[in-house]
Write a protein that holds these residues in place. Structure first.
Motif, PDB file in Angstrom:
ATOM      1  N   ARG A  78       0.982   3.269  -4.324  1.00 40.81           N
ATOM      2  CA  ARG A  78       1.320   3.874  -3.027  1.00 40.81           C
ATOM      3  C   ARG A  78       1.174   5.397  -3.070  1.00 40.81           C
ATOM      4  O   ARG A  78       0.713   6.029  -2.115  1.00 40.81           O
ATOM      5  N   ARG A  79       1.548   5.998  -4.201  1.00 42.44           N
ATOM      6  CA  ARG A  79       1.398   7.450  -4.328  1.00 42.44           C
ATOM      7  C   ARG A  79      -0.079   7.844  -4.350  1.00 42.44           C
ATOM      8  O   ARG A  79      -0.471   8.872  -3.786  1.00 42.44           O
TER       9      ARG A  79
ATOM     10  N   GLU B  18      -2.467   6.152  -2.898  1.00 46.63           N
ATOM     11  CA  GLU B  18      -2.944   5.968  -1.522  1.00 46.63           C
ATOM     12  C   GLU B  18      -2.590   7.170  -0.654  1.00 46.63           C
ATOM     13  O   GLU B  18      -3.403   7.635   0.156  1.00 46.63           O
ATOM     14  N   ALA B  19      -1.364   7.688  -0.828  1.00 44.68           N
ATOM     15  CA  ALA B  19      -0.945   8.855  -0.055  1.00 44.68           C
ATOM     16  C   ALA B  19      -1.786  10.076  -0.407  1.00 44.68           C
ATOM     17  O   ALA B  19      -2.181  10.865   0.466  1.00 44.68           O
TER      18      ALA B  19
END
Length: 434
Positions: free
Chosen positions: A177-178, A180-181
């Motif tokens: 998720r990090r 992706e951000a």
């Protein structure tokens, strides 16, 4: 950070790997190690008390050992100095200690991070002692090997050992998720490819981020990779298994105890893990033969035969064909009735033999091939068991003057049930005949 890039021959604006760009900037951002950096974590409490001791971080690759060490220096306002035991020697250590002593004179402390500290030999490890004891450095060592075996006792006694865990899927997903951000878009793979990607990382966060970076590169700006494209485009991670280190002993222990615990599925799993990790199948074959005697014995006499024949089959066929014979033996041993009576009896007999020394056998069971030996009484009074009505004479076979010993006590499992009954019957005959 500029000094790090300069030391590597790079400018600060040079491209950086995704794993480096996502490196946590504070301890609360470290994933998967809440027992150390969470609200009630060991390091959190240590920092709150303003008492940072020397530490050995023990854990698998890619779980945050270096990152946490760097952040500890930041939190405690210590100068961070890092060396690797792979590339450093006594000269490098001496220079690091000299710099630390220089900083101390102007009121600045040093956190010395030593990666792969177990690779330093005993003399090199001993060299840390005076500087740790005097407070010239706060030592933070990192190792993937069991410190109990690889770190000198004197140094280990001056450090707190903290264990870092293999990253679970929830922690790995947080890293995704990090990423992706940071990239500004979702991971460009089909939904069914996510779980295999996490499995490919095998608990290693750094390796996962390298995979993620490759995926973004393979997909380009718009494509979404299918599962076959992901698996064909990425190289499978080699299992984290050291054939001569801690992993070796941990997995063979797990295999042995799974067999002893009569769990064929767990036993097959650990056997497969070792084979897949590159363990020598002949080593596993020898261990299976040992298990057959140690944990099964006469409860199932065929277990030793199956294990021995599986070893011979592997010797004839090699890999991969011969591995099936060993797996056959694993299942047989795990499902067999269990008894350690033979193992216990052997240890007891060996101990007794060492204690009694050179006692000679009683004369009635000695052969008398010469007249002189007959005159000495050799063989006198020997009862030939086959000539007795019961087929058992009940005579004494221990040395004269030595009390009768009972080493073998069958457990009553499998074939040992009938053995126990027969031995009880023989004991009565021995008692009757005196």
């Amino acid at each position: 950070m500029s000094d790090l890039f300069e030391s590597a021959g790079m400018s600060e604006g040079a491209p950086r790997p995704l794993a480096d760009r996502l490196r946590p900037q504070k301890l609360t951002e470290v994933v998967g190690q809440d027992h150390l950096v969470g609200p009630e974590g060991t390091l959190t409490r240590m920092l709150q008390a303003k008492r940072l001791s020397s530490i050995i971080f023990w854990g698998p690759p890619g779980v945050g050992k270096t990152t946490i060490a760097r952040l500890l220096a930041q939190e405690t306002d210590l100068e961070f100095e890092a060396i690797s035991a792979i590339f450093s020697g006594v000269k490098d250590l001496r220079a690091a200690f000299d710099r630390a002593e220089g900083r101390r004179k102007v009121g600045k402390g040093t956190l010395l991070f030593v990666d792969e500290i177990h690779r330093f030999n005993k003399a090199q490890q001993d060299g840390f002692l005076p500087f740790v004891e005097s407070g010239v450095v706060t030592l933070v060592g990192a190792t993937t090997e069991n410190p109990s075996f690889e770190i000198n006792g004197a140094l280990l006694s001056r450090c707190q050992v903290l264990v870092l865990k293999r990253l679970e899927d929830s922690a790995l997903m947080e890293l995704v998720r990090r990423a992706e951000a940071l990239e500004g878009r979702s991971l460009p793979v089909a939904e069914e490819a996510v779980a295999p990607i996490l499995a490919m990382a095998d608990g290693d966060g750094r390796y996962l981020l390298n995979i993620v970076e490759q995926i973004y590169s393979l997909a380009g700006p718009k494509a979404v990779l299918s599962l076959p494209q992901v698996t064909s485009g990425l190289q499978k991670r080699a299992p984290a298994y050291d054939k001569t280190g801690d992993g070796h002993y941990n997995l063979i222990s797990a295999l042995h105890k799974s067999v002893r615990g009569s769990d064929p599925d767990a036993a097959l799993y650990w056997f497969a893990r070792m084979v897949d990790g590159g363990e020598d199948p002949l080593y596993l074959a020898r261990r299976l033969v040992r298990m057959a005697s140690e944990d099964i014995g006469l409860a199932d006499p065929t277990a030793l035969m199956v294990a021995s024949e599986a070893a011979r089959a592997y010797e004839r066929m090699g890999s991969p064909e011969g591995e099936l014979a060993l797996a056959h033996a694993v299942i047989h041993l795990a499902t067999a009735p269990k008894s350690n009576a033979a193992y216990v009896a052997w240890k007891a007999a060996l101990s007794s033999a060492r204690e009694t020394g050179s006692l000679i056998p009683p004369k009635h069971i000695l052969n008398a091939p010469t007249k002189m030996m007959k005159d000495q009484g050799y063989g006198d009074g020997y009862a030939y068991d086959h000539d007795t009505a019961e087929g058992v004479s009940g005579q004494n076979y221990f040395p004269d003057g030595m009390a009768r010993q009972v080493f073998y006590q069958p457990k009553g499992q499998g074939r040992e049930k009938s053995i126990a009954e027969r031995l009880a019957w023989i004991a009565k005959i021995r008692e009757q005949k005196g």
